[in-house]
Motif scaffolding. Sequence first.
Motif, short mmCIF file in Angstrom:
data_model
loop_
_atom_site.label_atom_id
_atom_site.label_comp_id
_atom_site.label_asym_id
_atom_site.label_seq_id
_atom_site.Cartn_x
_atom_site.Cartn_y
_atom_site.Cartn_z
N UNK A 120 46.30 67.38 23.24
CA UNK A 120 45.02 67.18 22.86
C UNK A 120 44.95 66.13 21.62
N UNK A 121 45.94 66.31 20.74
CA UNK A 121 45.60 65.49 19.54
C UNK A 121 46.06 63.91 19.92
N UNK A 122 45.29 63.14 19.19
CA UNK A 122 45.52 61.59 19.43
C UNK A 122 46.79 61.43 18.65
N UNK A 123 47.50 60.45 19.55
CA UNK A 123 48.77 59.94 19.03
C UNK A 123 48.60 59.36 17.75
N UNK A 124 49.57 59.21 16.91
CA UNK A 124 49.29 58.52 15.51
C UNK A 124 50.66 57.96 15.06
N UNK A 125 51.36 57.07 15.81
CA UNK A 125 52.44 56.70 15.64
C UNK A 125 52.77 56.11 14.11
N UNK A 126 53.95 56.23 13.47
CA UNK A 126 54.16 55.59 12.26
C UNK A 126 55.38 54.50 12.21
N UNK A 127 55.97 54.81 13.32
CA UNK A 127 57.34 53.81 13.24
C UNK A 127 57.18 52.85 14.27
N UNK A 128 57.81 51.83 14.33
CA UNK A 128 57.72 50.49 15.08
C UNK A 128 57.97 51.09 16.64
N UNK A 129 59.21 51.91 16.84
CA UNK A 129 59.52 52.06 18.06
C UNK A 129 58.44 53.30 18.90
N UNK A 130 57.94 53.96 18.09
CA UNK A 130 56.85 54.80 18.61
C UNK A 130 55.56 53.89 18.90
N UNK A 131 55.33 52.93 18.22
CA UNK A 131 54.11 52.04 18.74
C UNK A 131 54.59 51.44 19.90
N UNK A 132 55.74 50.81 20.14
CA UNK A 132 56.19 50.51 21.47
C UNK A 132 56.24 51.23 22.45
N UNK A 133 56.54 52.80 22.12
CA UNK A 133 56.64 53.83 23.24
C UNK A 133 55.06 53.93 23.81
N UNK A 134 54.19 54.23 22.75
CA UNK A 134 52.88 54.52 23.12
C UNK A 134 52.38 53.37 23.96
N UNK A 135 52.63 52.03 23.61
CA UNK A 135 52.29 50.96 24.48
C UNK A 135 52.87 50.99 25.77
#
Length: 290
Positions: A120-135
């Motif tokens: 239920x927590x909003x994703x809050x990526x901080x690493x480039x690879x995690x932004x890619x993953x969320x996308x």
Amino acid sequence: MNNFASSFKNKFLILGCGFTGSFFAKTIREFGCTVLTSARSQKKDPNSFIFNSESGEVPNKKIFDGVTHILSCIPPGKNGNDPVLESLKDQLKNLSLEWVGYLSTTGVYGNTKGDWVSEINQPNPSQQRSFKRLSCEKEWIESGLPVQIFRLPGIYGPGRSTFEAIRNQKIRVISKKDQVFSRIHVADIANAIIYLLQNKDSLDFHQIINIADDEPCSQMEVIQYCYDLLGLKMPKPILFEDAKKELSPIAKSFWMENRRVSNKLLCETLGYKLIYKNYKIGLKNCFLDS
Ligand SMILES: NC(=O)c1ccc[n+]([C@@H]2O[C@H](COP(=O)([O-])OP(=O)(O)OC[C@H]3O[C@@H](n4cnc5c(N)ncnc54)[C@H](OP(=O)(O)O)[C@@H]3O)[C@@H](O)[C@H]2O)c1
């Protein structure tokens, strides 16, 4: 087990049959399902086919005949797109798929400074690879396919655990105050997914589910436990502040995030019983299997 197999007229495609994909393939075959698996290079296994989004090698149309279930274990491509959707989306949309699973990471939650984090927590990526993953997660959700996303912490199991790192002398014992990591044994990934498929009709559908064990803890605790099982003395820990100069950017990035991943949705709401509730039970399995 038989009921499950007979309720399945299933044909699974496992896209990206690496560590987790292979374990899943082996487990689901035991239920009598037909399983084909992809790799980027030719394997001796007659059930394996080539899929490589980067070289443009896509599977022959026949591979998709009668496919009911797909599990993608392929990480985001270099360009940040999802390799499967980039190359095969139209093909997948023409199939009568009952279910698609996508293996993602808990890295999308970012750094919670040691706090628990759940779906239920909003994703809050901080690493480039995690932004890619969320996308990539977003691409899957928007694909219109019947997708379920599994967010995973560090995966370990027989053949890929701290024991291998110790044996290969790749171990670094690093101490960082209050730092914890969540983890999951590969058998629990496979069995949790199969449990959800088995009970699909009686459980509420959740599109995003964490699969993690019950006890996030420091990496040092885990390493100490392995040394104890091996009957060896653990090397002296190095403070993170000293160790970080020699860590690769990717290794360092893992230490910059500190979170405890909750499995309450999977284990309490949906009722899955972990096989390996914590690293001690899981590592004992790896130790005995090696
Ligand atoms: N390892 C972890 O601790 C961890 C933690 C959280 C989440 N995850 C994620 O969970 C998933 C499964 O993890 P894993 O450790 O089991 O993965 P893995 O062993 O690295 O397997 C990844 C698979 O993807 C295939 N692949 C990679 N890029 C590809 C491309 N461009 N086109 C086609 N195939 C491609 C690889 O092909 P080849 O077999 O030819 O190499 C391999 O079969 C991955 O998405 C991973 O990022 C991993």
